[in-house]
Design an enzyme around this catalytic site. Sequence first.
Site, PDB file in Angstrom:
ATOM      1  N   TYR A 144      40.397  51.044  47.033  1.00  0.00           N
ATOM      2  CA  TYR A 144      41.020  51.425  45.769  1.00  0.00           C
ATOM      3  C   TYR A 144      41.941  50.322  45.276  1.00  0.00           C
ATOM      4  O   TYR A 144      41.912  49.928  44.096  1.00  0.00           O
ATOM      5  CB  TYR A 144      41.803  52.731  45.922  1.00  0.00           C
ATOM      6  CG  TYR A 144      42.614  53.073  44.688  1.00  0.00           C
ATOM      7  CD1 TYR A 144      41.994  53.527  43.529  1.00  0.00           C
ATOM      8  CD2 TYR A 144      44.003  52.911  44.671  1.00  0.00           C
ATOM      9  CE1 TYR A 144      42.736  53.823  42.386  1.00  0.00           C
ATOM     10  CE2 TYR A 144      44.750  53.203  43.532  1.00  0.00           C
ATOM     11  CZ  TYR A 144      44.107  53.659  42.397  1.00  0.00           C
ATOM     12  OH  TYR A 144      44.830  53.932  41.269  1.00  0.00           O
ATOM     13  N   GLY A 183      45.053  64.021  32.335  1.00  0.00           N
ATOM     14  CA  GLY A 183      46.043  63.079  32.820  1.00  0.00           C
ATOM     15  C   GLY A 183      46.516  62.069  31.794  1.00  0.00           C
ATOM     16  O   GLY A 183      46.746  62.376  30.629  1.00  0.00           O
ATOM     17  N   GLY A 202      38.096  58.096  30.242  1.00  0.00           N
ATOM     18  CA  GLY A 202      38.783  59.070  31.075  1.00  0.00           C
ATOM     19  C   GLY A 202      39.830  59.857  30.321  1.00  0.00           C
ATOM     20  O   GLY A 202      40.895  60.165  30.857  1.00  0.00           O
ATOM     21  N   ALA A 203      39.502  60.225  29.061  1.00  0.00           N
ATOM     22  CA  ALA A 203      40.509  60.824  28.184  1.00  0.00           C
ATOM     23  C   ALA A 203      40.561  62.341  28.239  1.00  0.00           C
ATOM     24  O   ALA A 203      41.253  62.950  27.429  1.00  0.00           O
ATOM     25  CB  ALA A 203      40.252  60.381  26.740  1.00  0.00           C
ATOM     26  N   ASN A 204      39.885  62.959  29.181  1.00  0.00           N
ATOM     27  CA  ASN A 204      39.865  64.420  29.217  1.00  0.00           C
ATOM     28  C   ASN A 204      41.002  65.028  30.027  1.00  0.00           C
ATOM     29  O   ASN A 204      41.209  66.239  30.012  1.00  0.00           O
ATOM     30  CB  ASN A 204      38.529  64.925  29.778  1.00  0.00           C
ATOM     31  CG  ASN A 204      38.269  64.435  31.184  1.00  0.00           C
ATOM     32  OD1 ASN A 204      37.978  63.268  31.375  1.00  0.00           O
ATOM     33  ND2 ASN A 204      38.374  65.320  32.169  1.00  0.00           N
ATOM     34  N   GLY A 225      44.973  59.661  30.351  1.00  0.00           N
ATOM     35  CA  GLY A 225      44.064  59.448  29.238  1.00  0.00           C
ATOM     36  C   GLY A 225      44.223  60.484  28.149  1.00  0.00           C
ATOM     37  O   GLY A 225      44.176  60.159  26.953  1.00  0.00           O
ATOM     38  N   SER A 283      47.651  49.197  38.483  1.00  0.00           N
ATOM     39  CA  SER A 283      48.391  50.094  39.383  1.00  0.00           C
ATOM     40  C   SER A 283      49.336  49.248  40.215  1.00  0.00           C
ATOM     41  O   SER A 283      49.044  48.067  40.499  1.00  0.00           O
ATOM     42  CB  SER A 283      47.408  50.843  40.289  1.00  0.00           C
ATOM     43  OG  SER A 283      48.078  51.438  41.387  1.00  0.00           O
TER      44      SER A 283
END
Length: 309
Positions: A176, A25, A21-23, A27, A151
Site C-alpha cells: 500500500y 469518504g 472514488g466519489a461515492n 471523494g 498519503s
Amino acid sequence: MTSWTASDIPDQTGRTAIITGANSGLGLVTATELARHGADVILAVRNTTAGEEAAATIRAQAPDVGVSIRQLDLASLDSVRAFAERASDELERVDLLINNAGLVILGDRQTTTDGFELHFGTNHLGHFALTGRLLPLLERGQSPRVVSLSSISHKDAHLNFDDLMFENTWDASKAYGASKLANTVFGIELDRRLRAAGSPVISTLAHPGVSRSNLTPRAWESRGVVGKIIASAYAALNTQPTEQGALPQLYAATAKDVRGGQFFGPAGKNEQRGDVTEVHASAEARDPAVGKKLWEVSEQLTHVDYLDE
C-alpha cells in the site's frame, strides 16, 4: 497559510470536474463541496448503485448543477479506456481531474484483472492511464488541474523496481505504501512533464492526514468484532473528520494561488490532522530519476503513452 475551509472555495460555476472514488469518504465530500460551489461533477465509481446514492445526496445540497455517474474500475485497464472514450464522446472539455480513489487490503496478495498487484495496479496504474487518456480533454479546460491523492504513508515507502508487484516478498502494508509513493512520484513527474510540454494543465498533490474515512481503519473493520474495536479506538485517538481531511485536496483543486507541483496536507503533528498547509514529499518521491523510471515503467505496463520526452 491562514485557516482555510470549504467556505473559501472560489466559485466553480461552469467547471466540469471528474472525481474518482466519489461515492464515499473523501471523494464524496470533495464532489459535494465542488457541486455546492457551482461545478458540474462526474462521479467516477466502480459501484454505480453506490454512485447513484451519492449523487442523490449531492443533488439534495446542490440542485442546480449537473451531477452524473460513470462506471470506472481502476483495477481494469479496459474499464479505464471505456470511461475515457465515453468522456471524449460526451464532453467538450474537463477542467478538473481528482485522482482520489484508493484501496488497501489486509491479508493475501491479490491482483487486478490485468495481473498487476492490486494496490499498485489500482491506486497508481489505473490513475496513470486515466490521466493520460483524459489529457486531451483537460488541455481544452479552463485553468485545468489534476490533483493526485497521496498519503503520509508514502514517506516510509520505497519503490523496488525489481519487484514492483511484490511477487517475491508479500507485505500488504508495504505494498500500500509503495502505491501511495507511486501516486506522489507520478504527481511530481506529471508536473515536470506538463511544464516541459508547455501544457496549460497543472499537476498538484494532496494528502488527508488521517481522516475518519482512512482506508486502514476500514480494512481493520473487515476483521470482525476485534477489528471493529481496534478501528473505533484508532479513530477516536488519531483521526480527524472526513470533511477536514478533504480540505487539502479541495485546496489543491480550487485555490487561486496554487502552482503546479505543490503538495498540501494537514499542518498538525506528523501531518496527521489540522489546518491545510503546504507539505513536502519524501526525497525518493522528489528524485527525478525515480520519476523518469516510474513513468517509463507505467507506460510499458499500461500501453498508455503521453508527455514523452
